[in-house]
Design an enzyme around this catalytic site. Sequence first.
Site, PDB file in Angstrom:
ATOM      1  N   HIS A  55     113.362   9.513 -62.115  1.00  0.00           N
ATOM      2  CA  HIS A  55     114.191  10.012 -61.023  1.00  0.00           C
ATOM      3  C   HIS A  55     114.203   9.047 -59.836  1.00  0.00           C
ATOM      4  O   HIS A  55     115.218   8.901 -59.163  1.00  0.00           O
ATOM      5  CB  HIS A  55     113.675  11.380 -60.575  1.00  0.00           C
ATOM      6  CG  HIS A  55     114.542  12.045 -59.558  1.00  0.00           C
ATOM      7  ND1 HIS A  55     115.720  12.674 -59.879  1.00  0.00           N
ATOM      8  CD2 HIS A  55     114.403  12.177 -58.210  1.00  0.00           C
ATOM      9  CE1 HIS A  55     116.271  13.170 -58.786  1.00  0.00           C
ATOM     10  NE2 HIS A  55     115.502  12.887 -57.753  1.00  0.00           N
ATOM     11  N   GLU A 102     124.153  13.655 -55.029  1.00  0.00           N
ATOM     12  CA  GLU A 102     122.887  13.587 -55.758  1.00  0.00           C
ATOM     13  C   GLU A 102     122.717  14.831 -56.611  1.00  0.00           C
ATOM     14  O   GLU A 102     123.465  15.806 -56.482  1.00  0.00           O
ATOM     15  CB  GLU A 102     121.702  13.453 -54.786  1.00  0.00           C
ATOM     16  CG  GLU A 102     121.546  12.058 -54.202  1.00  0.00           C
ATOM     17  CD  GLU A 102     120.171  11.829 -53.616  1.00  0.00           C
ATOM     18  OE1 GLU A 102     119.495  12.834 -53.301  1.00  0.00           O
ATOM     19  OE2 GLU A 102     119.771  10.664 -53.467  1.00  0.00           O
ATOM     20  N   HIS A 104     120.167  17.968 -58.187  1.00  0.00           N
ATOM     21  CA  HIS A 104     118.947  18.774 -58.110  1.00  0.00           C
ATOM     22  C   HIS A 104     118.957  19.723 -59.298  1.00  0.00           C
ATOM     23  O   HIS A 104     118.802  20.938 -59.167  1.00  0.00           O
ATOM     24  CB  HIS A 104     118.871  19.526 -56.778  1.00  0.00           C
ATOM     25  CG  HIS A 104     117.550  19.340 -56.091  1.00  0.00           C
ATOM     26  ND1 HIS A 104     116.832  20.359 -55.532  1.00  0.00           N
ATOM     27  CD2 HIS A 104     116.803  18.225 -55.887  1.00  0.00           C
ATOM     28  CE1 HIS A 104     115.711  19.905 -55.005  1.00  0.00           C
ATOM     29  NE2 HIS A 104     115.672  18.602 -55.208  1.00  0.00           N
ATOM     30  N   ASN A 105     119.138  19.122 -60.486  1.00  0.00           N
ATOM     31  CA  ASN A 105     119.392  19.896 -61.691  1.00  0.00           C
ATOM     32  C   ASN A 105     118.171  20.660 -62.184  1.00  0.00           C
ATOM     33  O   ASN A 105     118.198  21.879 -62.336  1.00  0.00           O
ATOM     34  CB  ASN A 105     119.895  18.978 -62.804  1.00  0.00           C
ATOM     35  CG  ASN A 105     121.156  18.230 -62.421  1.00  0.00           C
ATOM     36  OD1 ASN A 105     121.874  18.634 -61.518  1.00  0.00           O
ATOM     37  ND2 ASN A 105     121.425  17.121 -63.103  1.00  0.00           N
ATOM     38  N   GLY A 547     124.844   6.360 -55.278  1.00  0.00           N
ATOM     39  CA  GLY A 547     124.934   7.538 -56.124  1.00  0.00           C
ATOM     40  C   GLY A 547     123.591   7.930 -56.670  1.00  0.00           C
ATOM     41  O   GLY A 547     122.551   7.679 -56.060  1.00  0.00           O
ATOM     42  N   SER A 550     120.855  11.201 -63.129  1.00  0.00           N
ATOM     43  CA  SER A 550     120.022  12.317 -63.570  1.00  0.00           C
ATOM     44  C   SER A 550     119.957  12.291 -65.085  1.00  0.00           C
ATOM     45  O   SER A 550     120.952  12.568 -65.763  1.00  0.00           O
ATOM     46  CB  SER A 550     120.606  13.646 -63.087  1.00  0.00           C
ATOM     47  OG  SER A 550     119.848  14.726 -63.614  1.00  0.00           O
TER      48      SER A 550
END
EC number: 6.3.5.3
Length: 749
Positions: A55, A102, A104-105, A547, A550
């Site tokens: 990450h 961004e 935040h999965n 960017g 993920s």
Amino acid sequence: MTLDTVKHAAETPDVKLPWAELGLKEDEYERVREILGRRPTGAELAMYSVMWSEHCSYKSSKIHLKQFGEKVPENDAMLVGIGENAGVVDVGQGYAVTFKVESHNHPSYVEPYQGAATGVGGIVRDIIAMGARPVAVVDPLRMGDAQHPDTKRVLPGVVAGIGGYGNCLGLPNIGGELVFDACYQGNPLVNAGAIGVMRHEDIHLAKASGPGNKVILYGARTGGDGIGGASILASETFDDTKPSKRPAVQVGDPFQEKLLIECTLEAFAEKLVVGIQDLGAAGLSCATSELASNGSGGMRVELDDVPLRDSTLTPEEILMSESQERMCAVVEPEKVERFLAICEKWDVIATVVGEVTDGDRLEIFWHGEQIVDVDPRTVAHDGPVYERPYARPSWQDALQADDAGKLARPANSAELREQVLKLVAAPNQAAKSWVTDQYDRFVQGNTVLAQPEDSGMIRVNEETGLGVAIATDGNGRFAKLDPYTGAQLALAESYRNVAASGAKPLAISDCLNFGSPEDPDVMWQFAEAIRGLADGCLELGTPVTGGNVSLYNQTGEAAIHPTPVVAVLGVIDDVARRTPIAFQEEGQLLYLLGETHEEFGGSAWSQVVHGHLGGLPPKVDLAREKLLAEILISASRDGMIDAAHDLSDGGLVQAVTESCLRGGKGARLVVPDGLDAFTFLFSESAGRAVVSVPRSEELRFTDMCGARGLPVTRIGVVDGDAIDVQGEFALPLSELRTAHEETIPGLFA
């Protein structure tokens, strides 16, 4: 227990450390030992583990991401590019705009409300760290099957988190998407974007320069929430059994963040800050190592001085904590008192925790003992670089050969009508007002366009009308069929959406969501998508400002569809000239711009009616996209069109439905010569838009299109209270509205 100091580490080389539990591979741990010339201390191991995570370090993606710098030249508008907290572009009149998207999965699957809320908080701090006042947020979302019980757990929590945090900050949510697909069932995608505005001279960068300058940590106290949160949680796949990592999810406080924004902007206004960094993923480990490595010297930090919420935290936990609403500023000694006074005024805790040194080391002390002695570049920038193996999947050819052209089409007008209703009521095409009504879209009074418009638009200068527009798009179904073309289609659609509102596209940010990089199939998808995006940006002249990547959006062997989400930012000289999607005046003429072909691979029709995914996605013609954008912008500026809507997901019938319902006006449509009604209504050929033209402007508009070589076809007129496809069927707006607007509330309200 003996404190694990640098001296102790040098004297005890054989002490076993939990490198695997912290996410490091054995060879990575050996590389750390090689860099240090000894085993790391526990604190050093903590820093390397979070900063070398997928990450934070982009270790599987950076060799591909280089194409954005190598292929795509920066245009005249670029002020700050890749490598900073967010990119910055010149929008004229002395204003600069910073924007970024961004992910935040993983945290949002584990704890939907806090995962999504802190995703908003983190992206907003990136914007503040550039020196800008945040002015808007956007939220591209991908969820599992709309009927699945777990989607009913995740989506309401995510929406509440985004709305709760953004609304409390007083930031309008002006754009985004909501897409449902079973491939996201165990790995929903919660991407968050933000836009900020500043004057050119107010740009700030993340660097610690000037020996003797003080390092000030300010904002919330450091707690145990989010230890290894985004950094490690998002650097591995979930297993098949559970969301099991709730303690790793950060907890947000939007009111604290609001104070942090105002405090920071006042400090900027008084020229008190030399360098600044927000504390997001990897927390203090990231802020200290990045500030030091980007500056001209080293840094010494006294960890005892970090304000804590939990006095039992170990040094390792303090360094790994991703507690929210924290920032790190570098301030000249003579300005420290004033900086602290501003923090006190805003009720923001601020503490001098260190200073810039004239060396080249990051040194951290705890209880008077040195626990970290590293070259900060080795932590922040010199992590592993993997050339992961990749190959075209063995199943790709069969997927592309399974063409949607073989699917049964409506046999008569009644079936055609029935399928139109089914399409506009499907979860992906249905109105998303249940979601967007939970967001404040107009707070601050500068929102001029927001969902469900093609792009959100914010006024930057009240006197001149200068504004910026932003759109986010990405079609995972297209990218699954062909990741190179799918990435370009995402770029083209976002570019087209911005132009349809009347704004000139300037630059992009992206959020690249993929499965496990350890799977050669996934890495091929990723490599192809990057190649497609870089080639597309080169042709369109839109540089990549920054960017997010993920990876590991995968449960077991099941990866998500490759989902490159592209945000395009555009500028408009006067927001009064904006073009909405709503058909507003009866009698105006409807024109279709672009060419329609039989292109149904990955289409909404094939998914909704047949549950099918196969064939090839629509072809991309980026030269045509540029021409279409130029026509839409010129027509908007010169008052030739009153409404415009791009054609994408769902084709013409979806776009016309949305424009009719938005304006409360019907449309009579005539199928053009050479097309059948089915293809006319459902094709998803790219490079198209539908516009409404006042009769007084028809000749001027069609002459402009003809002179520029853009195909333009008159397809009808704004009229009545139904969508009437001549010779086929009529659908009253009341029936369409019920079908279109009741689906999402019926599932989630």
